[in-house]
Design an enzyme around this catalytic site. Sequence first.
Site, PDB file in Angstrom:
ATOM      1  N   GLU A 189       0.822  -1.209   0.000  1.00  0.00           N
ATOM      2  CA  GLU A 189       0.000   0.000   0.000  1.00  0.00           C
ATOM      3  C   GLU A 189       0.858   1.263   0.000  1.00  0.00           C
ATOM      4  OE1 GLU A 189      -3.083   0.592  -0.558  1.00  0.00           O
ATOM      5  OE2 GLU A 189      -3.652  -1.501  -0.706  1.00  0.00           O
TER       6      GLU A 189
ATOM      7  N   TYR B 240      -6.419   6.949   4.108  1.00  0.00           N
ATOM      8  CA  TYR B 240      -6.644   5.917   3.097  1.00  0.00           C
ATOM      9  C   TYR B 240      -5.880   4.636   3.456  1.00  0.00           C
ATOM     10  CZ  TYR B 240      -5.679   2.851  -0.644  1.00  0.00           C
ATOM     11  OH  TYR B 240      -5.497   1.690  -1.329  1.00  0.00           O
TER      12      TYR B 240
ATOM     13  N   ASP C 143      -9.424   5.423  -2.503  1.00  0.00           N
ATOM     14  CA  ASP C 143      -8.293   5.889  -3.322  1.00  0.00           C
ATOM     15  C   ASP C 143      -8.840   6.404  -4.657  1.00  0.00           C
ATOM     16  OD1 ASP C 143      -8.954   3.668  -4.811  1.00  0.00           O
ATOM     17  OD2 ASP C 143      -6.909   2.888  -4.936  1.00  0.00           O
TER      18      ASP C 143
ATOM     19  N   CYS D 293     -13.341  -0.098 -14.945  1.00  0.00           N
ATOM     20  CA  CYS D 293     -13.825   1.287 -14.892  1.00  0.00           C
ATOM     21  C   CYS D 293     -12.614   2.218 -14.996  1.00  0.00           C
ATOM     22  CB  CYS D 293     -14.600   1.499 -13.592  1.00  0.00           C
ATOM     23  SG  CYS D 293     -15.581   3.000 -13.608  1.00  0.00           S
TER      24      CYS D 293
ATOM     25  N   CYS E 296     -17.677  -0.670 -19.871  1.00  0.00           N
ATOM     26  CA  CYS E 296     -18.992  -0.802 -19.230  1.00  0.00           C
ATOM     27  C   CYS E 296     -19.732  -2.081 -19.621  1.00  0.00           C
ATOM     28  CB  CYS E 296     -19.857   0.409 -19.570  1.00  0.00           C
ATOM     29  SG  CYS E 296     -19.147   1.944 -18.959  1.00  0.00           S
TER      30      CYS E 296
ATOM     31  N   CYS F 132     -18.901  -4.776 -17.282  1.00  0.00           N
ATOM     32  CA  CYS F 132     -18.817  -4.383 -15.863  1.00  0.00           C
ATOM     33  C   CYS F 132     -19.929  -5.048 -15.041  1.00  0.00           C
ATOM     34  CB  CYS F 132     -18.930  -2.865 -15.748  1.00  0.00           C
ATOM     35  SG  CYS F 132     -18.917  -2.316 -14.043  1.00  0.00           S
TER      36      CYS F 132
ATOM     37  N   CYS G 221     -25.596   1.241 -12.666  1.00  0.00           N
ATOM     38  CA  CYS G 221     -24.670   2.372 -12.745  1.00  0.00           C
ATOM     39  C   CYS G 221     -25.339   3.593 -13.393  1.00  0.00           C
ATOM     40  CB  CYS G 221     -23.425   1.965 -13.539  1.00  0.00           C
ATOM     41  SG  CYS G 221     -22.281   3.329 -13.769  1.00  0.00           S
TER      42      CYS G 221
HETATM   43  S1  SF4 Z   1     -20.782   0.566 -15.768  1.00  0.00           S
HETATM   44 FE1  SF4 Z   1     -20.329   2.256 -14.380  1.00  0.00          FE
HETATM   45  S2  SF4 Z   1     -18.993   1.370 -12.840  1.00  0.00           S
HETATM   46 FE2  SF4 Z   1     -19.025  -0.036 -14.579  1.00  0.00          FE
HETATM   47  S3  SF4 Z   1     -17.295   0.545 -15.874  1.00  0.00           S
HETATM   48 FE3  SF4 Z   1     -19.051   1.659 -16.614  1.00  0.00          FE
HETATM   49  S4  SF4 Z   1     -19.005   3.600 -15.541  1.00  0.00           S
HETATM   50 FE4  SF4 Z   1     -17.657   2.210 -14.430  1.00  0.00          FE
END
Ligand code: SF4
Length: 334
Positions: free
Chosen positions: A37, A118, A136, A186, A193, A196, A202
Amino acid sequence: MFSEEFSEALLFWYDQAQRKLPWRLKVSNPYYTWLSEIMLQQTTVSTVIPYFQTFVQKWPTITALANASLQDILVAWQGLGYYSRARNLHAAAQALALSDAFPRTEEALRKLPGIGPYTAAAIASIAFGQRAAAVDGNVVRVMSRFFALETPQPIEEVRERLQALLPHARCGDFTQALMELGALVCRVKNPQCTICPLRHRCAAYALGKAENFPVKIPKAKIPTRTTTAFVIRRAIDGAVLLRRRPLKGLLGGMMEVPSTPWEERREPHEITGVRVRHTFTHFHLEIDVRMRTPSPWEEEDERTGIWVKPQDLKDHPLPTVIKKILKAGFSGKL
Ligand code: SF4
């Protein structure tokens, strides 16, 4: 419940997609978590890996690190930058070597040198499974997008929202999963996306505006400081004059060549030697590098510094800016 759905989707993805990293072990090791870290602050994973491996090979335990000399630690840290991290690491190792056990709570961890909010939360969560919200840059980006937050640098808002999402089990994995999602999916540019695990909920994805978050604040222009640096070499063996910087402050404890004060100047900076530029976080440094042989008093007076032969330079902690100066002074032969 929303928070359960969030963590289930995230952890399911993490179990398939996480990278194998040398500090991610089956059984957590607080020393590895702490060291990684600290190294990862302001530095990419690929840069950190060889440094991390060198450190744990040279100093496999906190006690070994505490017993090492600061000079050896700074030499091993060369090129990683932000050298106060290395000095704090050493000081914290010495404090830890005297204590009974590694601190487990954010509050106790923050008492160690070099551990801010953090890092304390990250260690408490990853090494000890505590419900601590570690925020972070990756986490800020994912959460800003997920909730379409309109505030620039919404660290407090992200911390509050994250606290409400933390699961009651696998908290360390959850923390690492969110950071991993920020690093792999992301991403700052071209977020992925469509693959994701959070896309169904989202907000930025629903708006079709993932890259618009986090909201940016215009970058302030950083000033340029100038200096004249002297690469002074003995005729007899080519040794170069180095001196140690004060322990406190920028590049503290590292070695440098003599130079004039690093200052912003109104008048133009006249370059008569070789021009070298280096950028620190808060300023650019424009350096006029001049080469010369020592005056008789410089050769004899020990207070001037130490004479180091080119082949021995690797044994001294030299920050990148000084390596650039030496390279220019040695005409690229370093
Ligand atoms: S869906 Fe949302 S959280 Fe997922 S990569 Fe895209 S912007 Fe990022």
